[in-house]
Design a protein around this motif. Sequence first.
Motif, PDB file in Angstrom:
ATOM      1  N   ASP A 144      -1.058   0.350  22.560  1.00  0.00           N
ATOM      2  CA  ASP A 144      -1.815  -0.837  22.155  1.00  0.00           C
ATOM      3  C   ASP A 144      -2.921  -0.522  21.159  1.00  0.00           C
ATOM      4  OD1 ASP A 144      -0.386  -2.817  23.558  1.00  0.00           O
ATOM      5  OD2 ASP A 144      -1.392  -2.276  25.414  1.00  0.00           O
ATOM      6  N   LEU A 145      -2.672   0.481  20.322  1.00  0.00           N
ATOM      7  CA  LEU A 145      -3.591   0.802  19.242  1.00  0.00           C
ATOM      8  C   LEU A 145      -3.037   0.239  17.937  1.00  0.00           C
ATOM      9  CD1 LEU A 145      -4.476   4.532  19.990  1.00  0.00           C
ATOM     10  CD2 LEU A 145      -5.840   2.500  20.528  1.00  0.00           C
ATOM     11  N   ALA A 146      -3.887  -0.407  17.163  1.00  0.00           N
ATOM     12  CA  ALA A 146      -3.475  -0.889  15.843  1.00  0.00           C
ATOM     13  C   ALA A 146      -3.411   0.309  14.898  1.00  0.00           C
ATOM     14  CB  ALA A 146      -4.464  -1.918  15.327  1.00  0.00           C
ATOM     15  N   ILE A 147      -2.238   0.545  14.333  1.00  0.00           N
ATOM     16  CA  ILE A 147      -2.038   1.711  13.465  1.00  0.00           C
ATOM     17  C   ILE A 147      -1.724   1.306  12.026  1.00  0.00           C
ATOM     18  CG2 ILE A 147      -1.307   3.239  15.325  1.00  0.00           C
ATOM     19  CD1 ILE A 147       1.599   2.643  14.517  1.00  0.00           C
ATOM     20  N   GLY A 148      -1.571   0.040  11.766  1.00  0.00           N
ATOM     21  CA  GLY A 148      -1.290  -0.445  10.416  1.00  0.00           C
ATOM     22  C   GLY A 148      -1.743  -1.885  10.277  1.00  0.00           C
ATOM     23  N   ALA A 149      -2.058  -2.265   9.042  1.00  0.00           N
ATOM     24  CA  ALA A 149      -2.505  -3.639   8.796  1.00  0.00           C
ATOM     25  C   ALA A 149      -2.186  -4.016   7.363  1.00  0.00           C
ATOM     26  CB  ALA A 149      -4.006  -3.771   9.059  1.00  0.00           C
ATOM     27  N   THR A 150      -1.762  -5.254   7.171  1.00  0.00           N
ATOM     28  CA  THR A 150      -1.544  -5.751   5.825  1.00  0.00           C
ATOM     29  C   THR A 150      -2.887  -5.960   5.137  1.00  0.00           C
ATOM     30  OG1 THR A 150      -1.564  -8.033   6.603  1.00  0.00           O
ATOM     31  CG2 THR A 150       0.589  -6.930   6.472  1.00  0.00           C
ATOM     32  N   ARG A 151      -2.835  -6.174   3.835  1.00  0.00           N
ATOM     33  CA  ARG A 151      -4.083  -6.359   3.086  1.00  0.00           C
ATOM     34  C   ARG A 151      -4.864  -7.557   3.607  1.00  0.00           C
ATOM     35  NH1 ARG A 151      -5.788  -9.219  -1.571  1.00  0.00           N
ATOM     36  NH2 ARG A 151      -7.408  -8.133  -2.775  1.00  0.00           N
ATOM     37  N   ALA A 152      -4.153  -8.655   3.912  1.00  0.00           N
ATOM     38  CA  ALA A 152      -4.846  -9.845   4.415  1.00  0.00           C
ATOM     39  C   ALA A 152      -5.523  -9.557   5.744  1.00  0.00           C
ATOM     40  CB  ALA A 152      -3.856 -11.001   4.559  1.00  0.00           C
ATOM     41  N   ALA A 153      -4.856  -8.813   6.622  1.00  0.00           N
ATOM     42  CA  ALA A 153      -5.449  -8.471   7.915  1.00  0.00           C
ATOM     43  C   ALA A 153      -6.616  -7.508   7.735  1.00  0.00           C
ATOM     44  CB  ALA A 153      -4.393  -7.845   8.823  1.00  0.00           C
ATOM     45  N   ARG A 154      -6.492  -6.570   6.812  1.00  0.00           N
ATOM     46  CA  ARG A 154      -7.593  -5.627   6.553  1.00  0.00           C
ATOM     47  C   ARG A 154      -8.850  -6.388   6.132  1.00  0.00           C
ATOM     48  NH1 ARG A 154      -5.684  -0.117   4.759  1.00  0.00           N
ATOM     49  NH2 ARG A 154      -3.510   0.027   5.380  1.00  0.00           N
ATOM     50  N   ARG A 155      -8.673  -7.339   5.243  1.00  0.00           N
ATOM     51  CA  ARG A 155      -9.825  -8.089   4.747  1.00  0.00           C
ATOM     52  C   ARG A 155     -10.424  -8.952   5.856  1.00  0.00           C
ATOM     53  NH1 ARG A 155      -8.363 -10.899  -0.887  1.00  0.00           N
ATOM     54  NH2 ARG A 155     -10.598 -11.303  -0.797  1.00  0.00           N
ATOM     55  N   ALA A 156      -9.590  -9.611   6.634  1.00  0.00           N
ATOM     56  CA  ALA A 156     -10.082 -10.516   7.669  1.00  0.00           C
ATOM     57  C   ALA A 156     -10.766  -9.770   8.807  1.00  0.00           C
ATOM     58  CB  ALA A 156      -8.925 -11.355   8.210  1.00  0.00           C
ATOM     59  N   LEU A 157     -10.280  -8.559   9.109  1.00  0.00           N
ATOM     60  CA  LEU A 157     -10.783  -7.818  10.270  1.00  0.00           C
ATOM     61  C   LEU A 157     -11.753  -6.709   9.900  1.00  0.00           C
ATOM     62  CD1 LEU A 157      -7.389  -7.557  12.204  1.00  0.00           C
ATOM     63  CD2 LEU A 157      -9.248  -9.193  12.575  1.00  0.00           C
ATOM     64  N   GLY A 158     -12.060  -6.567   8.616  1.00  0.00           N
ATOM     65  CA  GLY A 158     -13.019  -5.563   8.196  1.00  0.00           C
ATOM     66  C   GLY A 158     -12.514  -4.136   8.306  1.00  0.00           C
ATOM     67  N   LEU A 159     -11.218  -3.937   8.093  1.00  0.00           N
ATOM     68  CA  LEU A 159     -10.629  -2.598   8.182  1.00  0.00           C
ATOM     69  C   LEU A 159     -10.688  -1.906   6.821  1.00  0.00           C
ATOM     70  CD1 LEU A 159      -7.497  -3.525  10.316  1.00  0.00           C
ATOM     71  CD2 LEU A 159      -9.698  -2.640  11.113  1.00  0.00           C
ATOM     72  N   GLU A 160     -10.249  -0.643   6.807  1.00  0.00           N
ATOM     73  CA  GLU A 160     -10.224   0.105   5.556  1.00  0.00           C
ATOM     74  C   GLU A 160      -9.472  -0.671   4.488  1.00  0.00           C
ATOM     75  OE1 GLU A 160     -10.522   3.123   8.902  1.00  0.00           O
ATOM     76  OE2 GLU A 160      -9.492   1.229   8.521  1.00  0.00           O
ATOM     77  N   ARG A 161     -10.011  -0.696   3.295  1.00  0.00           N
ATOM     78  CA  ARG A 161      -9.419  -1.498   2.226  1.00  0.00           C
ATOM     79  C   ARG A 161      -8.045  -0.970   1.813  1.00  0.00           C
ATOM     80  NH1 ARG A 161     -11.649  -4.937  -1.752  1.00  0.00           N
ATOM     81  NH2 ARG A 161     -10.398  -5.087  -3.640  1.00  0.00           N
ATOM     82  N   GLU A 162      -7.910   0.349   1.732  1.00  0.00           N
ATOM     83  CA  GLU A 162      -6.654   0.966   1.311  1.00  0.00           C
ATOM     84  C   GLU A 162      -6.381   2.204   2.157  1.00  0.00           C
ATOM     85  OE1 GLU A 162      -6.949   1.913  -2.817  1.00  0.00           O
ATOM     86  OE2 GLU A 162      -6.817  -0.169  -3.481  1.00  0.00           O
ATOM     87  N   GLY A 163      -5.126   2.637   2.147  1.00  0.00           N
ATOM     88  CA  GLY A 163      -4.736   3.853   2.851  1.00  0.00           C
ATOM     89  C   GLY A 163      -4.521   3.610   4.335  1.00  0.00           C
ATOM     90  N   ALA A 164      -4.374   4.717   5.081  1.00  0.00           N
ATOM     91  CA  ALA A 164      -4.170   4.621   6.520  1.00  0.00           C
ATOM     92  C   ALA A 164      -5.422   4.071   7.186  1.00  0.00           C
ATOM     93  CB  ALA A 164      -3.836   5.994   7.095  1.00  0.00           C
ATOM     94  N   ILE A 165      -5.226   3.321   8.268  1.00  0.00           N
ATOM     95  CA  ILE A 165      -6.374   2.815   9.010  1.00  0.00           C
ATOM     96  C   ILE A 165      -6.636   3.713  10.219  1.00  0.00           C
ATOM     97  CG2 ILE A 165      -5.879   0.454   8.299  1.00  0.00           C
ATOM     98  CD1 ILE A 165      -5.034  -0.101  11.218  1.00  0.00           C
ATOM     99  N   ARG A 166      -7.879   3.775  10.645  1.00  0.00           N
ATOM    100  CA  ARG A 166      -8.217   4.522  11.855  1.00  0.00           C
ATOM    101  C   ARG A 166      -7.715   3.711  13.047  1.00  0.00           C
ATOM    102  NH1 ARG A 166     -12.341   3.821  15.263  1.00  0.00           N
ATOM    103  NH2 ARG A 166     -13.515   2.509  13.797  1.00  0.00           N
ATOM    104  N   PRO A 167      -6.888   4.323  13.912  1.00  0.00           N
ATOM    105  CA  PRO A 167      -6.360   3.569  15.058  1.00  0.00           C
ATOM    106  C   PRO A 167      -7.478   2.986  15.904  1.00  0.00           C
ATOM    107  CG  PRO A 167      -5.152   5.622  14.793  1.00  0.00           C
ATOM    108  CD  PRO A 167      -6.323   5.687  13.848  1.00  0.00           C
ATOM    109  N   ARG A 168      -7.333   1.710  16.262  1.00  0.00           N
ATOM    110  CA  ARG A 168      -8.308   0.995  17.084  1.00  0.00           C
ATOM    111  C   ARG A 168      -7.556   0.165  18.107  1.00  0.00           C
ATOM    112  NH1 ARG A 168      -9.784   0.836  11.728  1.00  0.00           N
ATOM    113  NH2 ARG A 168     -11.993   0.972  11.133  1.00  0.00           N
ATOM    114  N   PRO A 169      -8.140  -0.084  19.277  1.00  0.00           N
ATOM    115  CA  PRO A 169      -7.486  -0.976  20.247  1.00  0.00           C
ATOM    116  C   PRO A 169      -7.227  -2.352  19.628  1.00  0.00           C
ATOM    117  CG  PRO A 169      -9.304   0.200  21.284  1.00  0.00           C
ATOM    118  CD  PRO A 169      -9.397   0.477  19.804  1.00  0.00           C
ATOM    119  N   ALA A 170      -6.002  -2.791  19.716  1.00  0.00           N
ATOM    120  CA  ALA A 170      -5.653  -4.091  19.125  1.00  0.00           C
ATOM    121  C   ALA A 170      -6.468  -5.220  19.749  1.00  0.00           C
ATOM    122  CB  ALA A 170      -4.161  -4.347  19.296  1.00  0.00           C
ATOM    123  N   ALA A 171      -6.730  -5.107  21.052  1.00  0.00           N
ATOM    124  CA  ALA A 171      -7.495  -6.159  21.727  1.00  0.00           C
ATOM    125  C   ALA A 171      -8.896  -6.295  21.145  1.00  0.00           C
ATOM    126  CB  ALA A 171      -7.582  -5.863  23.227  1.00  0.00           C
TER     127      ALA A 171
END
Length: 293
Positions: free
Chosen positions: A202-229
């Motif tokens: 249940d760790l988020a390991i990938g995100a689309t660009r729209a999800a990255r922007r909405a959730l404040g994740l890394e803009r590009e490249g691999a994302i740091r795994p975080r609990p999806a909840a």
Amino acid sequence: MLKHGLDPADRRRPDRLSDRELADRHQAMQGFLTVAGPQLDQLYNLVGLSGCNVLLTDAHGIVLDQRVSDGDAQQFRDWGLWQGADWSEAAQGTNGIGTCLAEGRALTIHRDEHFHTRNTAMSCMDAPIWGPDGRLLAALDVSSARADQTERYNRLISAQVASTARAIEAVFFRSSFPGARIVVASDDPSEQAMLLAVDRDDLAIGATRAARRALGLEREGAIRPRPAADLLGRQDDLHGFDRGERAAVIRALARAEGNVSQAARALGIGRATLYRRMARLGIGDEPARLSHD
């Protein structure tokens, strides 16, 4: 454009890659082109009869794939709207493909909005496609040379181009995380490109660009795994190991199709122990979902 040293009166066709160079680009993006193909077919079925050319480029503006009728093919070939042609803004000035890629947004370049005078008979509707790493991957273009093409009709095509671009982005994202669960990170069903890839823990390991922007994740490249909840704002009273244990118990019950005895065996504990843990973790004994054999 002066900064590119271009002459708007230049009548030459766009530069085209050699067959070998084009084959190499195809090979580099084969996975993407494979999943995008059916979406191009659907878009062409909607706009092809009106004399439109559907094109898919890479991030550098090189046309890699297209759909066009036999009757319209020669006209578009003469204009250079063909596989292997370079439609970057640096090569062609303001145009649908190149300007879409340069600005990273959906747009329409209608007739005399083109830089080169030889392109002013065309209307081009474009949308960018973002890769699973959040970087610009491609452009989707529909070009038309109909003399009666109105701006209102262009808006209708433009909306379909944008929708198809998001669909391609979503399909390619899903195929890029084959072992993950794909979660829509929005309550809006129209946000088909706002996706998270979630692993078995249940760790988020990938995100689309729209999800990255909405959730404040890394803009590009691999994302740091975080609990999806955590990312999706799901709140409960459990913390740390209790939250992980609850997820493990729920997964075991789901795999056992609600059979508590079978789930307990899978977890390596007794049935009575599992019942106690279920009560502590707030997992209700719902007759419609659980059995006790």
